[in-house]
Design an enzyme around this catalytic site. Structure first.
Site, PDB file in Angstrom:
ATOM      1  N   HIS A  77     -10.614  -4.961  10.334  1.00  0.00           N
ATOM      2  CA  HIS A  77     -11.214  -4.824   9.013  1.00  0.00           C
ATOM      3  C   HIS A  77     -12.508  -4.032   9.035  1.00  0.00           C
ATOM      4  CE1 HIS A  77      -8.361  -7.857   7.727  1.00  0.00           C
ATOM      5  NE2 HIS A  77      -8.841  -7.859   6.508  1.00  0.00           N
ATOM      6  N   GLU A  90       0.815  -1.215   0.000  1.00  0.00           N
ATOM      7  CA  GLU A  90       0.000   0.000   0.000  1.00  0.00           C
ATOM      8  C   GLU A  90       0.850   1.267   0.000  1.00  0.00           C
ATOM      9  OE1 GLU A  90      -0.885  -2.663   1.600  1.00  0.00           O
ATOM     10  OE2 GLU A  90      -2.903  -3.031   0.833  1.00  0.00           O
TER      11      GLU A  90
END
Lengths: 332, 328, 437
Positions: free
Chosen positions: B129, B60
């Site tokens: 998450h 990322e």
């Protein structure tokens, strides 16, 4: 004909170019010395990271690049900016935080920008700009261009995740990037051997199947030639290169840090100073008959004038007005 | 007008913008060969090729930086994070590079980039998450933050975001991808920074965004059964915030409930409340009440998760509170 | 270090206070916020609270004594320190503290707050003769328990009050902690408008569905008033308000209706019931009931009519009297009265009133005071309509007038509230067309 004379009749272009390189290194040296003084007098604030001792790396690199190539670097960037052709006035004014600085006084020592010279900053997070260079190289390939994107960073950045991710993608996608590690042996106060499982930075390139070289950073021509090889590889074959350029900084990490002390000895510094890249190159040019005392003194005087002019310009330039606080947060 | 899923609306937006401007490219994990982790980029690799739909390693930070670098020299990247939870790894690039480049360079280098992906909780995905970080990005000058709640808004806003010359944080939702709605035909572009009154009303203002808009609308339905007319505002863009629409509504209703999915402390709702009390103090008949997610990491267990999330009943209770009505 | 406890200014206008009862004895431990004594002020009985921890070392002022604000009443200190130098002499008067309610709350964030609601009832202690129930004199309305400088109100309510020229201190707030909110100002505003004789606008009562009601928790002031006045007059503290209503126009109206035929016959009582119902709508505070620990405000208006039956009295109810037309009321009251006499009324026909009207006019009673049907907050006693001499523009004329006396439960309704209701009633009966608005 004497050797000197014969040498002087060699490719004059080359001679000019070589003398320019010397002058550029000298300019950087004097500029940085004066910056240090200005910082001590409070005219430059924040952090000030000097390039003294590493001039050959910046100058050698820029000598091998084209005007349409791109350069991104870290915060030890004054020398690289000057080597890239940014005006000493614009750089000094930026260090002074004035409106006439190359970043309008809003960037400072660590954030010099000049898009017209392909100088894309000036970044202050260690390793943070390396993925940016991969991105610039991506854009070059996307447009099917033949420019190269160059990243300068210190050896302390090579343990950083961003370095790893950026080099992996550059190699995976075959991008025209040159990753130049200026290994000056010390990340602030930490020697490389204390920070890194592998000492030889260039070795890391094999993790990415990327070409790499170790280069003597005190030899401006060695730097130039290595960068030229890497640039050719990038332009011709969209292949990135990792260059470990071994150099040394004669000053502390920044103006706020000691030159020597706990983390390195005075003897070591003195030993490296004996290998001063500017003197080494001047000696070489003299030996090749491309430089004599007159030249040298003229060069020194000229550089001194230029730096004095830059200081005066910076001193006399206006501060940015209060409205500059809120401009360029968004592009409308 | 076609009825599309939210995901297909996004797909259309990407397709149209990539066709319209060949500087636009999509980069992220699984966006190409896999057709997109949530199928938002279905078919794009086949249509535009691997230089414009780029699969990345799991990096990322790296690929966010690659996007910014490409934007620095004039491309218009769309960087997909599989979820905004993972963008924490990239936040240095988003904040220190993308958001600040224009300012540090004194206007020389704009960053026309879109960072997009689903944010907030889905179902039983647990603590790492399920996070809502819109407040973190909205806090940063130089970024724009967009949170579409419906397919039509998703398409119109993504197109605008891609055309915007600034870095845009575009937060979608796993639970929104399957929702359906009417999407206008033809060129459908919604300007950033404009809120939308999704349900007009007169007695209380419910301000919301993203997944919580549906919760607010449901609460409005419930309140209507008791004769209470709630006005539901969908902010659509968090930064820049359309304070004017909120204030106009509060001036009409004199009371407000803010519904947000994220954690309460320094959550985005706090900013909304600040805006209201500053601009509409004399129009407030009651303090503004926030309904937020619980101040805990998201638990896995389905019942605990429900407790942790706002729902229509909580919004109704809050509305009754600001109306000085007894709890039901 | 010992602390002097002085007579504090417990109301904005207080100049002296009477110590009614000590709640602690010498030697008792006291903690911040605990009640030390009850003090009667110019307005009501208030609580003097401890402002620090310690032991009540000396009581200086005896029960029943009155001293000026600032005078020494007691000394609190540690159990064994020497306090001999302290007793005696008034100290500088304590600053008039803002926001002193009956133990309600407080002077603002962060200060050592005064006690929250006072401790519930203690053993009765001798009290000096109480003020007459009309301590709540209609002409000087009871101010909001909070002083003007620290009224709790929403910003909107403040603005509305300012815009409408309504005095915020005269409004009792229905929000949390007595916060004055929009609907309180709207209601008050209407009251105020009537006091100035403006036409009455249509009102939207707070939306309460049929059969619904709104409970208002008792404020500390209400509790104290309830406690004290109950002790003086029996379970329901009544007070009485009388007014004389000019019935000429009502008479004309009824005559007009008579002229239209049998089908349009109504009685004066029907008019009164209708007017009462409309007035209750405009004065929801009267359409209420006192229920021990709270005041119930009804959402509906159901008017009970007292009917004398053989050996007794029963009160059939006209439900939703505010929504019914005069003819409907007339018909219903006739039927109910018949059923009452025939002892055929069902419980649902004689329970559930929110207010009662009792009319002895047909017995030629000039005026009388009725007893409230608990738990209602009021009852209207209606006397006969007769021609009486009335001064109009300086001359004496004969006009038909009617005297009505309203009994109010002082625990739920205060003088100003009752008076406002009567004013509206009077306005309507004197201007029957107003009942159509």
């Amino acid at each position: 004909m004497t050797d000197t004379a014969a040498a002087a009749k060699k490719a004059p272009k080359d001679a000019d170019a070589l003398r320019k390189m010397l002058r550029d290194m000298l300019l950087i040296r004097r500029f940085e010395e004066k910056s240090g003084e200005a910082y001590a007098l409070g005219k430059i604030g924040g952090f000030c990271h000097l390039y003294i001792g590493q001039e050959a790396v910046g100058v050698g690199t820029m000598a091998a690049l084209r005007p349409d190539d791109y350069v991104l670097t870290s915060y030890r960037e004054h020398g690289q900016a000057l080597a890239r052709g940014m005006s000493s006035r614009a750089v000094m004014a930026e260090l002074y935080g004035k409106a006439t600085g190359c970043s309008g006084g809003k960037g400072g020592s660590m954030h010099l920008f000049d898009v017209s010279k392909g100088f894309l900053g000036g970044h202050a997070i260690v390793g943070g700009h390396i993925p940016l260079v991969t991105g610039v190289a991506f854009a070059i390939k996307y447009r099917e261009g033949d420019q190269v994107a160059v990243a300068f960073f210190g050896e302390a950045a090579v343990n950083n995740g961003a370095f790893h991710e950026a080099l992996n993608m550059a190699a995976l996608w075959r991008l025209p990037a040159i990753f130049i590690c200026e290994n000056n042996r010390y990340g602030m106060g930490t020697a490389l051997e204390r920070a890194s499982a592998i000492y030889d930075v260039a070795q890391r390139a094999c993790s990415y199947d990327m070409p790499a070289e170790v280069v003597d950073g005190m030899d401006v021509l060695a730097v130039r030639d290595a960068v030229a090889r890497a640039a050719q590889r990038a332009r011709d074959r969209y292949t990135p290169t990792l260059l470990e350029i071994r150099t040394y900084r004669f000053m502390g990490h920044s103006m706020s840090d000691p030159i020597h002390g706990h983390y390195r000895t005075k003897d070591e510094v003195d030993e490296m100073k004996a290998r001063d890249p500017i003197h080494a190159f001047a000696d070489k040019l003299r030996a090749d008959g491309l430089l004599d005392d007159e030249h040298w003194q003229a060069m020194e005087a000229d550089v001194t004038d230029e730096v004095e002019d830059a200081l005066r310009f910076a001193d006399e330039s206006p501060e940015p007005g209060p409205e500059a606080l809120t401009t360029d947060v968004y592009r409308d | 007008m076609a009825v599309l899923t939210y995901r297909d609306a996004l797909n259309q937006a990407l397709r149209e913008e990539m066709a319209r401007d060949n500087r636009v490219f999509l980069m992220g994990e699984e966006v190409g060969v896999y057709q997109g982790a949530y199928k938002v980029s279905r078919g794009l690799l086949e249509e535009f090729g691997p230089m414009r739909v780029v699969d990345t390693p799991i990096t990322e930070l790296g690929f966010a930086g690659v996007g910014v670098g490409a934007a620095m020299v004039g491309l218009r990247p769309v960087i997909e994070f599989m979820t905004w939870n993972f963008a924490l790894l990239a936040i240095d690039q988003i904040v220190n590079s993308a958001a600040k480049m224009l300012y540090m360079s004194n206007g020389q280098i704009p960053i026309p980039i879109v960072f997009r992906g689903p944010g907030g909780a889905a179902l039983m995905l647990a603590a790492q998450h399920s996070q809502s970080f819109e407040a973190w990005y909205a806090n940063v000058p130089g970024l724009k933050v967009v949170t579409p709640a419906t397919p039509a808004d998703a398409k119109g806003l993504l197109k605008s975001a891609i055309r915007d010359d600034n870095p845009v944080i575009f937060i979608e939702g796993e639970m929104l991808y399957n929702t359906k709605g009417e999407v206008p035909d033809g060129e459908h572009v919604i300007p950033l920074g404009v809120a939308d009154v999704k349900h007009p009303g007169t007695d209380v203002t419910l301000v919301s965004y993203a997944k919580m808009v549906a919760v607010a609308l449901k609460a409005a339905e419930e309140l209507a059964k008791d004769g209470i007319s709630a006005e539901v505002i969908d902010l659509r863009t968090l930064r820049p915030l359309d304070t004017a629409t909120i204030v106009a509504s509060v001036q009409k209703t004199n009371r407000c409930v803010v519904v947000e999915e994220g954690w309460p402390v320094a959550g985005f709702g706090a900013q909304i409340v600040d805006g209201i009390q500053r601009a509409a103090f004399d129009d407030l008949d009651a303090p503004v009440v926030r309904v937020t997610g619980a101040d805990v990491p998201m638990p896995y267990n389905r019942h605990l998760e429900k407790l942790a999330k706002p729902d229509a009943a909580k919004v109704v209770a809050a509305a009754r509170q600001v109306l000085y009505l007894p709890a039901e | 270090m010992a602390t002097k406890i002085v007579m504090e200014a417990l109301s904005p206008t207080m100049e002296e206070g009477r110590l009614v009862a000590w709640k602690k004895k010498e030697g008792d431990k006291v903690a911040t916020g605990e009640t030390l004594a009850e003090v009667e002020t110019d307005k009501a009985v208030m609580e003097l609270v401890a402002r620090g921890d310690g032991v009540l070392r000396k009581i200086v002022l005896g029960e029943g004594a009155t001293v000026p604000v600032g005078a020494l009443v007691a000394i609190v200190g540690t159990a064994d320190e020497d306090i001999s130098g302290i007793a005696g002499g008034p100290t500088a008067p304590a600053a008039k503290s803002a926001s002193r309610g009956l133990g309600i709350g407080d002077s603002g964030l962060g200060k050592k707050a005064a006690a929250p609601a006072p401790a519930p009832t203690r053993a009765a202690t001798p009290i000096a003769p109480p003020p007459a129930p009309v301590a709540v004199v209609p002409q000087s309305p009871i101010p909001n328990p909070q002083s003007p400088s620290r009224i709790r109100s929403s910003p909107l309510a403040r603005r509305m009050a300012r815009d409408r020229g309504v005095d915020l201190t005269l409004i009792t707030g229905s929000g949390p902690a007595g916060r004055v909110v929009k609907r309180d100002v709207e209601t008050a505003g209407r009251t105020d408008a009537q006091m100035h004789g403006r036409t009455v606008a249509a009102i939207a009562a707070p939306a309460l569905p049929d059969g619904g009601f709104r409970d208002e928790p008792l404020s500390a002031m209400r509790k104290t008033i309830a406690r004290r006045l109950t002790q003086s007059i029996g379970p329901v503290p009544h007070f009485f308000l009388t007014t004389e209503i000019d019935m000429e126009r009502a008479w004309e109206a009824r005559e007009q209706l008579k002229g239209l035929g049998e089908a349009y016959q109504i009685s004066f009582n029907d008019l009164v019931v209708k007017a009462v119902a409309l007035a209750l709508r405009q004065h929801p505070a009267v359409n209420a009931a006192f229920l021990e620990d709270r005041i119930r405000h009804y959402g509906d208006v159901h008017v009970g009519m007292a009917v004398a039956v053989e050996d007794g009295l029963i009160t059939p109810v006209i439900r939703h009297a505010d929504r019914k037309g005069l003819l409907e009321i007339a018909a219903e009251s006739k039927v109910l009265a018949e059923r009452a006499h025939a002892r055929k009324l069902q419980p649902d026909e004689y329970t559930g009133a929110t207010f009662t009207v009792s009319n002895l006019g047909m017995f030629d009673i000039e005026e009388f005071t009725a007893v409230i049907n608990p738990p209602e907050a009021g009852i209207l006693a209606v006397g006969r309509i007769a021609q009486r001499p009335v001064v109009v523009d300086g001359t004496v004329q004969a006009r038909r007038t009617m005297r009505v006396t309203m009994s109010c439960d002082h625990r739920a309704v205060d003088g100003a509230t009752g008076a406002a209701f009567l004013r509206t009633l009077k306005l309507m009966l004197e201007n029957p067309l107003a009942m159509l608005l």
